[in-house]
Scaffold this motif. Sequence first.
Motif, PDB file in Angstrom:
ATOM      1  N   TRP A   1       3.795  -5.148   7.799  1.00  0.00           N
ATOM      2  CA  TRP A   1       3.809  -3.694   7.897  1.00  0.00           C
ATOM      3  C   TRP A   1       5.005  -3.083   7.178  1.00  0.00           C
TER       4      TRP A   1
ATOM      5  N   ARG B   1       0.153   3.107   0.774  1.00  0.00           N
ATOM      6  CA  ARG B   1       0.820   2.967   2.077  1.00  0.00           C
ATOM      7  C   ARG B   1      -0.171   2.605   3.189  1.00  0.00           C
ATOM      8  N   GLU B   2      -1.186   1.835   2.841  1.00  0.00           N
ATOM      9  CA  GLU B   2      -2.192   1.493   3.847  1.00  0.00           C
ATOM     10  C   GLU B   2      -1.645   0.538   4.902  1.00  0.00           C
ATOM     11  N   HIS B   3      -0.624  -0.240   4.553  1.00  0.00           N
ATOM     12  CA  HIS B   3      -0.031  -1.125   5.555  1.00  0.00           C
ATOM     13  C   HIS B   3       0.671  -0.322   6.650  1.00  0.00           C
TER      14      HIS B   3
ATOM     15  N   ASN C   1      -2.027   1.398   8.746  1.00  0.00           N
ATOM     16  CA  ASN C   1      -2.605   0.387   9.632  1.00  0.00           C
ATOM     17  C   ASN C   1      -1.715   0.163  10.852  1.00  0.00           C
TER      18      ASN C   1
ATOM     19  N   TRP D   1      -0.182 -10.275  15.463  1.00  0.00           N
ATOM     20  CA  TRP D   1       1.044 -10.213  14.674  1.00  0.00           C
ATOM     21  C   TRP D   1       1.604 -11.613  14.428  1.00  0.00           C
TER      22      TRP D   1
ATOM     23  N   VAL E   1      -2.991  -8.477   2.006  1.00  0.00           N
ATOM     24  CA  VAL E   1      -1.614  -8.005   2.151  1.00  0.00           C
ATOM     25  C   VAL E   1      -1.219  -8.228   3.605  1.00  0.00           C
ATOM     26  N   VAL E   2      -0.077  -8.884   3.824  1.00  0.00           N
ATOM     27  CA  VAL E   2       0.403  -9.192   5.170  1.00  0.00           C
ATOM     28  C   VAL E   2       1.766  -8.549   5.351  1.00  0.00           C
TER      29      VAL E   2
ATOM     30  N   PRO F   1       5.742  -5.843   3.184  1.00  0.00           N
ATOM     31  CA  PRO F   1       4.447  -6.441   2.835  1.00  0.00           C
ATOM     32  C   PRO F   1       4.569  -7.533   1.782  1.00  0.00           C
TER      33      PRO F   1
ATOM     34  N   GLU G   1      -4.743  -5.464  -4.692  1.00  0.00           N
ATOM     35  CA  GLU G   1      -3.881  -5.608  -3.513  1.00  0.00           C
ATOM     36  C   GLU G   1      -2.666  -4.688  -3.598  1.00  0.00           C
TER      37      GLU G   1
ATOM     38  N   HIS H   1      -3.433  -1.157  -2.447  1.00  0.00           N
ATOM     39  CA  HIS H   1      -3.335  -0.951  -0.994  1.00  0.00           C
ATOM     40  C   HIS H   1      -1.910  -0.578  -0.595  1.00  0.00           C
ATOM     41  N   ILE H   2      -0.943  -1.289  -1.173  1.00  0.00           N
ATOM     42  CA  ILE H   2       0.462  -1.019  -0.852  1.00  0.00           C
ATOM     43  C   ILE H   2       0.882   0.334  -1.406  1.00  0.00           C
TER      44      ILE H   2
END
Length: 197
Positions: free
Chosen positions: A146, A180-182, A185, A95, A143-144, A149, A173, A176-177
């Motif tokens: 949680w 809701r993959e963040h 994850n 993190w 993408v960084v 993002p 990218e 991915h958002i």
Amino acid sequence: SPRIRHAIAVSGLLLMMGCFIGTFVSMSARSSTMDLVAGQSFLTNQTVLEPIAIPTVTERTITSSTAGDINPLPIIGWIWITGICVMSSRLLRQWLLARRLRVVDVSKPDTEILTMFQTLKTQISIADRVGLLISRAIDSPMVVGWFRPVVLVPAAAVTSLTTEQLESILVHELAHISRREHLSNFIQVIIEVALFF
């Protein structure tokens, strides 16, 4: 399809955590019930206090060793807690590294790229709080974050790719958002910490 495979994998992960929590609750309830029954039985039957013969150290040692009644649950519990601490330390390190990517060697994109990004967010129906930064510390887009993002694009990609290619990267990218993959994850890494074994 990849979407179905992903849904099955996430469902399996959640099911494992559900079984873990269910087992813990069930065993805790059963232990509490057994303690309650034992206490009631003791109060019901204990009408006269009788002297208790306390065995000597030698007798206790022999009885314990011959009976083999060593309870492994506390040992297993401490091993699990140690594993939780190790995995939590690993998660904290990851993190901190990810957070560092958001602030070190980054810059805001120019107006043209930022306008393109805002237009794509509107088309895909993504919240306005999702940001875009140009990074000189990474080699590939990512993408960084949680909960807030941020899309990071390598500085080399901005200078070497065409507008259409850069737009494709941003769409990828943002997808991915959008899925809701963040957040999935985040759930995944928390479950991996608890169920590291």
